[in-house]
Design an enzyme around this catalytic site. Structure first.
Site, PDB file in Angstrom:
ATOM      1  N   HIS A  43      -0.867  10.339  -1.022  1.00 51.29           N
ATOM      2  CA  HIS A  43      -0.559   8.822  -0.697  1.00 51.29           C
ATOM      3  C   HIS A  43       0.886   8.714  -1.111  1.00 51.29           C
ATOM      4  O   HIS A  43       1.358   8.131  -2.018  1.00 51.29           O
ATOM      5  CB  HIS A  43      -1.800   8.194  -1.165  1.00 51.29           C
ATOM      6  CG  HIS A  43      -3.283   7.978  -0.471  1.00 51.29           C
ATOM      7  ND1 HIS A  43      -3.873   7.374  -0.377  1.00 51.29           N
ATOM      8  CD2 HIS A  43      -4.190   9.286  -0.716  1.00 51.29           C
ATOM      9  CE1 HIS A  43      -4.976   7.525   0.451  1.00 51.29           C
ATOM     10  NE2 HIS A  43      -5.043   8.694  -0.659  1.00 51.29           N
ATOM     11  N   CYS A  83      -3.493  10.998   4.652  1.00 53.75           N
ATOM     12  CA  CYS A  83      -5.193  11.409   3.694  1.00 53.75           C
ATOM     13  C   CYS A  83      -5.760  11.300   4.797  1.00 53.75           C
ATOM     14  O   CYS A  83      -6.156  12.396   5.903  1.00 53.75           O
ATOM     15  CB  CYS A  83      -5.083  10.297   2.697  1.00 53.75           C
ATOM     16  SG  CYS A  83      -6.697  11.216   1.864  1.00 53.75           S
ATOM     17  N   GLU A 141       2.695   6.308   0.140  1.00 53.27           N
ATOM     18  CA  GLU A 141       2.873   4.978  -0.901  1.00 53.27           C
ATOM     19  C   GLU A 141       2.679   4.429  -1.884  1.00 53.27           C
ATOM     20  O   GLU A 141       3.113   3.532  -2.228  1.00 53.27           O
ATOM     21  CB  GLU A 141       1.650   3.934   0.723  1.00 53.27           C
ATOM     22  CG  GLU A 141       0.201   4.443  -0.004  1.00 53.27           C
ATOM     23  CD  GLU A 141      -0.614   5.162   0.351  1.00 53.27           C
ATOM     24  OE1 GLU A 141       0.256   6.342   1.195  1.00 53.27           O
ATOM     25  OE2 GLU A 141      -2.033   5.074   0.292  1.00 53.27           O
TER      26      GLU A 141
END
Ligand code: GLN
Length: 593
Positions: free
Chosen positions: A546, A417, A548
């Protein structure tokens, strides 16, 4: 009045009753059961970990589960919360910005959740006030009981209808006795009464203290905590005792005796090396079967499914802590003093590490102290660098120095990001030669705004100046590193939370100089993944998303798997590998939220 006739009467909103229990269309009483998890004594006991682990055990048995986190704060969502205070903001596929616990549910259950799985006092009170303005309460004075409590029950039953779950897991935020969660508890008490026997299982998490000065475990705080719950009319069925060490039988006996809960339903939930060991620990204590008994659900169990799922899970947890290789990955971050702000990144690294048999040590690096002169020294013994998401200008120049070091020295790099945006700025400045390249987030008047809020995209998204949130499709360019990482898929889906993006008018100039935009929005000019040619750099990847947030224990996220593999290769070239001091293994402790 029997619960059944009461149920009939209150499900219609009339002015002849003091009750208010709106029923969502299609609700079938008895179809869905509920498990309510609440905390006593102290907060931060890992209710989310407990609740999601229990939910996982039931899901493995073939039952359909739906979690809901009920937060006590008045914010409508977690979007405005400071990660320093509350941990990371976890974004759901439908764009809801939630508490980090929702990440725990998604990871543990390997299941996407949405706005219906999260509520706050703010949401509940807003809908009550909206209904009041619309004249929805038939001239009644609107009260916490029955109206606010009725709204909570409605929300829970709506989730039951929408999810068609066998079991809804309700996690009540905070601790019993907090003012802000009292109406959640009252709503669950009423729910249990209305739904009748075997419909709601109350689980109390408590804490067994072990003062160093005494050197033994004491049960009194736990007893008093449970009593607090009983004072509001809730008799727990199961008590989970959090503690640093296994809770001894004497203490369990005392807790059982003073709370009317049989010993077999009072379990020790002491710290474990990994939160992923919690499901098996609960199973070994027989808690899954006790819940099925309380809810009379044994007949819905699919045994072969449980055996299969358990085998897969064991394959994963069996590898935790057994890795024979070490890599160190630096994470440049603003919130380095609070690791909860990066919970999903820590998890994604852990998943990738365990799946690849590598112990990933994370080194936190606060970038305001990094500059062109010291960056090589600061990153001397790391095998990869993650520049994570963030907001605001603090530390951004240090991040750019880190990215330049990675790009020029062949250090594996993953930009997330803000880290993606910083990589574009670094490339524009140092390769394309646009020395004044920047983001309008940091310099609204900058001469070369390679990262900007674009008016035409504001119109396309229809979001005004707001964030672009939630799951979005990403088209992957064939033949790129991204395509390889995603198994040659041409389309994937990632989670987003950003306001700024690459200005399309710079894209061709950046690409001419060798930056590859390997992931884009399928129809709009939004750059979503970047990379360098693998002929020039082993692993240089950035994403506006994102990634993750979509990593799961059994399904590592491709960018993280790629980064860890590249870090291993990088380390192998620089033998001997040592895990350096100052790094922390990502293997978490079960006490972590
Ligand atoms: N601050 C940047 C933006 O708003 C990046 C956001 C993030 O990293 N989540 O676009």
């Amino acid at each position: 009045m029997t619960p059944d006739s009461l149920f009939e009467k209150i499900s219609r909103t009339t002015d002849e009753t003091e009750f208010y229990t709106p029923m969502p269309a299609g609700y079938r009483k008895g179809r869905t059961r509920y498990v309510v998890v609440c905390g006593t004594v102290i907060s931060g006991l890992g209710k989310g970990i407990f609740s999601s682990s229990l939910a996982k055990l039931l899901k493995d048995k073939g039952l359909k589960v739906a979690p809901i986190k009920m937060e006590g704060y008045l914010n409508i969502d977690s979007g405005t919360l400071n990660p320093y205070r509350h941990g990371e903001v976890f974004v759901l596929d439908d764009g809801m910005e939630t508490d980090m616990d929702l990440g725990t549910y998604e990871r543990m259950l390997d299941q996407d959740v949405g706005a219906a799985n999260f509520t706050t006092n703010g949401q509940i009170l807003s809908s009550v006030l909206k209904k009041e303005r619309e004249g929805g309460y038939l001239g009644r004075d609107v009260q916490v009981i029955p109206h606010v409590v009725g709204e909570v029950k409605l929300k829970l039953r709506e989730l039951a209808v929408k999810s068609e779950a066998d079991v809804v897991f309700i996690e009540i935020g905070g601790t019993v006795g907090d003012y802000e969660n009292m109406f959640y508890l009252e709503a669950c008490r009423q729910l249990a009464f209305e739904e009748g026997e075997n419909s709601v299982c109350f689980v109390a998490l408590t804490y067994v203290v072990e003062p160093q000065i005494l050197g033994e475990q004491k049960s009194k705080a736990a007893q008093l905590g449970i009593k607090r719950l009983m004072e509001v009319g809730i008799q727990p069925h199961i008590i989970a005792c959090r503690a640093g060490h296994p809770v001894n039988d004497k203490v369990r006996q005392k807790i059982a005796m003073y709370t009317n809960v049989p010993m077999k339903r009072v379990l020790s939930m002491h710290d474990l090396d990994s939160i992923y060991l919690v499901p098996d620990a609960l199973r070994d204590a027989g808690i899954d079967r006790e819940v099925l008994t309380v809810l009379d659900l044994h007949d819905r169990v699919d045994q072969p499914n449980e055996d299969r799922e358990r085998e897969k899970w064991r394959g994963f947890v069996g590898r935790i802590g057994k890795c024979n290789k070490d890599v160190t990955i630096a994470v440049t971050g603003k919130y380095t003093s609070l690791r909860d702000a990066y919970a999903s990144i820590i998890k994604a690294c852990e998943h990738a590490g365990v799946l690849m048999g590598v112990n990933v040590n994370l080194r936190w690096l606060d970038t305001p102290n990094v500059d062109a002169n010291n960056v090589a020294q600061r990153l001397r013994d790391v095998h990869g660098v993650i520049v994570p998401g963030g907001f605001g200008v603090r530390g951004t120049e240090g991040k750019i120095d880190c990215i330049r070091h990675c790009r020029t020295q062949g250090v594996p790099f993953l930009g997330i990001c803000l880290g993606f945006q910083m990589a574009v700025i670094e490339f524009a400045r140092n390769v394309v030669g646009l020395k004044q390249a920047n983001s309008t987030e940091f310099d609204p008047k900058c001469v070369e705004p390679v990262i900007d809020i674009l008016p035409e995209q504001k119109m396309i998204e229809g979001l005004g100046g707001n964030m672009r949130l939630g799951g979005k499709d990403v088209e992957i360019r064939p033949g790129t590193l991204a395509a390889k990482l995603f198994g040659e898929a041409t389309l994937t889906r990632l989670r987003f939370r950003h306001r700024y993006e690459v200005d399309p008018k710079y894209v061709s100039r950046l690409e001419e100089h060798g930056l590859i935009f390997s992931g884009k929005h399928p129809t709009q000019p939004i750059m979503q993944v970047l990379e360098l040619d693998t002929g020039t750099h082993p692993f240089f990847v950035g994403t506006q998303a994102h990634p993750e947030m979509t990593s799961r224990p059994l399904k590592g996220q491709p960018f993280f798997l790629g980064l860890v593999k590249a870090a291993v290769d990088y380390a192998a070239k620089r033998l001997p590998t040592t895990s350096s001091s100052g790094s922390a293994s990502v293997r978490p402790n079960a006490t972590a939220r």
